[in-house]
Structures are given as C-alpha cells and as structure tokens.
Write a protein that holds these residues in place. Structure first.
Motif, PDB file in Angstrom:
ATOM      1  N   ASP A  80      19.546   6.082  -6.046  1.00  0.00           N
ATOM      2  CA  ASP A  80      19.195   6.623  -7.355  1.00  0.00           C
ATOM      3  C   ASP A  80      17.735   6.315  -7.671  1.00  0.00           C
ATOM      4  N   THR A  81      17.222   6.961  -8.702  1.00  0.00           N
ATOM      5  CA  THR A  81      15.801   6.803  -9.032  1.00  0.00           C
ATOM      6  C   THR A  81      15.481   5.426  -9.625  1.00  0.00           C
ATOM      7  N   PHE A  82      14.249   5.006  -9.370  1.00  0.00           N
ATOM      8  CA  PHE A  82      13.681   3.793  -9.955  1.00  0.00           C
ATOM      9  C   PHE A  82      12.221   4.061 -10.239  1.00  0.00           C
ATOM     10  N   THR A  83      11.565   3.165 -10.972  1.00  0.00           N
ATOM     11  CA  THR A  83      10.167   3.333 -11.347  1.00  0.00           C
ATOM     12  C   THR A  83       9.330   2.209 -10.748  1.00  0.00           C
ATOM     13  N   ALA A  84       8.198   2.600 -10.169  1.00  0.00           N
ATOM     14  CA  ALA A  84       7.207   1.610  -9.716  1.00  0.00           C
ATOM     15  C   ALA A  84       6.039   1.696 -10.673  1.00  0.00           C
ATOM     16  N   GLN A  85       5.738   0.599 -11.386  1.00  0.00           N
ATOM     17  CA  GLN A  85       4.617   0.607 -12.354  1.00  0.00           C
ATOM     18  C   GLN A  85       3.882  -0.719 -12.368  1.00  0.00           C
ATOM     19  N   ALA A 137       0.816  -1.221   0.000  1.00  0.00           N
ATOM     20  CA  ALA A 137       0.000   0.000   0.000  1.00  0.00           C
ATOM     21  C   ALA A 137       0.847   1.267   0.000  1.00  0.00           C
ATOM     22  N   SER A 138       2.115   1.152   0.370  1.00  0.00           N
ATOM     23  CA  SER A 138       3.014   2.314   0.406  1.00  0.00           C
ATOM     24  C   SER A 138       3.922   2.388  -0.811  1.00  0.00           C
ATOM     25  N   ASN A 139       3.663   1.540  -1.811  1.00  0.00           N
ATOM     26  CA  ASN A 139       4.480   1.502  -3.022  1.00  0.00           C
ATOM     27  C   ASN A 139       3.600   1.754  -4.252  1.00  0.00           C
ATOM     28  N   PRO A 140       3.078   2.992  -4.395  1.00  0.00           N
ATOM     29  CA  PRO A 140       2.205   3.294  -5.530  1.00  0.00           C
ATOM     30  C   PRO A 140       2.998   3.455  -6.821  1.00  0.00           C
ATOM     31  N   ALA A 141       2.284   3.470  -7.948  1.00  0.00           N
ATOM     32  CA  ALA A 141       2.924   3.708  -9.248  1.00  0.00           C
ATOM     33  C   ALA A 141       3.542   5.104  -9.232  1.00  0.00           C
ATOM     34  N   ARG A 142       4.816   5.175  -9.653  1.00  0.00           N
ATOM     35  CA  ARG A 142       5.501   6.465  -9.669  1.00  0.00           C
ATOM     36  C   ARG A 142       6.817   6.335 -10.421  1.00  0.00           C
ATOM     37  N   THR A 143       7.125   7.340 -11.217  1.00  0.00           N
ATOM     38  CA  THR A 143       8.448   7.415 -11.842  1.00  0.00           C
ATOM     39  C   THR A 143       9.320   8.303 -10.957  1.00  0.00           C
ATOM     40  N   GLY A 144      10.608   8.134 -11.048  1.00  0.00           N
ATOM     41  CA  GLY A 144      11.529   8.966 -10.284  1.00  0.00           C
ATOM     42  C   GLY A 144      11.468   8.735  -8.776  1.00  0.00           C
ATOM     43  N   GLN A 145      11.044   7.553  -8.359  1.00  0.00           N
ATOM     44  CA  GLN A 145      10.979   7.218  -6.930  1.00  0.00           C
ATOM     45  C   GLN A 145      12.400   7.004  -6.397  1.00  0.00           C
TER      46      GLN A 145
END
Length: 198
Positions: free
Chosen positions: A193-198, A155-163
C-alpha cells in the motif's frame, strides 16, 4: 494490496516441506529432445500441485507454443511439470513454491524520512532463490537475497507521496532431460500500500 502469481511454463511439481524453496527443486528427466521455453507446440502440458491436482495447460493459440492456465487461489506446496509431445518428453520437474509473502515495512499510510535509507521488510514463508525490491517512483530496483529485509539506499528514497514498494520473490530450476537452456520458474509478486517519504 495486489498479489500476482506467475508460473512460467518454461516448465514446473510437488514436493517436501523443509529448508528453502530451492531445496525442493528437482530437475526431472526426459528424452533430451525438447527445449522447454513455453514454445513447444502441440504438446500436452500439465502442472501438478497437491492442492490443485493436475492442471492441464492449453496452447493459447494453435502453433504458438505458449501454454496458459489459471487458478483462483495460491498453491500450497510445490509445483511439478510434465511436457509430452509424441516421444519427446520432460517429466518429474519440481520447482519449490516460495509461499505468499506479506510486506511488513513500510506500513500502509506510514510517513518515512526522505533521502534516508528506507527499511523494507517482508515475510519469507519459504526462502526463495531471489527477491527483487522496487519502488513505484521508477528509479529503484534491486535483486537481493530473500532474507526478509533490505535497506533501499538514501539516494533512491526521494520525497514523494503515494510511494509503493513491490517485492517479487522467485524460484527457478534448470530442467534435466530437456535441451540446454530449459528451465521452470515460479514468481510471487506483492505490491504494498502507499506510504509517504518526506
């Protein structure tokens, strides 16, 4: 990656090489007349480390009781603190340095599943008293044992770029010979560094 080291001269020393960072802590001794919270004005404040030697901290502004100092590299080994103000003193305090960690997962540029547990892992050169894991989305932060791994709830890992994930590891010792509430803390912070959650 951005690395930040904070030494809170709430107080600090030099130490051994086994077990956890907490195992290296020594409360020190003193006159039991100082409350060391970084607000003792007019004192001589010295932090010692085997690599740096003695580092004199200076009062940021006369009368402020805030002492600062900086080094251009990370310490190797533990940190000690000495605070002397006339006959009032705290000496021999040691806080175990937990070491500079690295973030193993999530990897830079990785794509991870959103709305699923996010596996975070890091190195633990010397296990610290606590670790705090937070996400740059601002919605998640948790203090956890410094085991080198933690799963952020789905629930704390929503879709997001630049996470980004930030891991802050710290060790703290209560100061013997100071007034109740005196302590010293060392904190090492690393933002991945950044990663993406999708």
């Amino acid at each position: 990656m951005k690395r930040i080291l904070v030494i809170a001269a709430v107080a600090a020393a030099c130490g051994g090489s086994s077990g956890t960072a907490v195992d290296h802590n020594r409360a020190g001794s003193g006159s039991s007349t100082l409350l060391v919270t970084g607000t003792v004005s007019g004192a001589t404040v010295t932090v010692h480390n085997s690599a740096y030697g003695d580092v004199a901290l200076t009062e940021a502004q006369t009368g402020s009781g805030v002492y600062t100092g900086s080094q251009t590299s990370y310490p190797s080994g533990d940190l000690s603190l000495s605070v002397v103000n006339g006959a009032d003193k705290v000496q021999g305090v040691v806080v175990g340095y937990p070491g500079t960690h690295a973030i193993n997962a999530p990897a830079s540029g990785a794509t991870v599943a959103a709305n699923a547990p996010l596996h975070v892992s890091w190195t633990t050169p010397t296990v610290s008293k606590a670790a705090t894991i937070s996400l740059s989305s601002g919605g998640f932060s948790a203090q956890v044992p410094d085991t080198g791994a933690y799963d952020v709830p789905a629930a704390s890992n929503p879709a997001r770029t630049g996470q980004r994930v930030t891991i802050v590891r710290s060790n703290e010792v209560d100061i013997g010979g100071g007034l109740p509430g005196s302590s010293m803390k060392v904190t090492v912070s690393l933002r991945g560094d950044t990663f993406t959650a999708q």
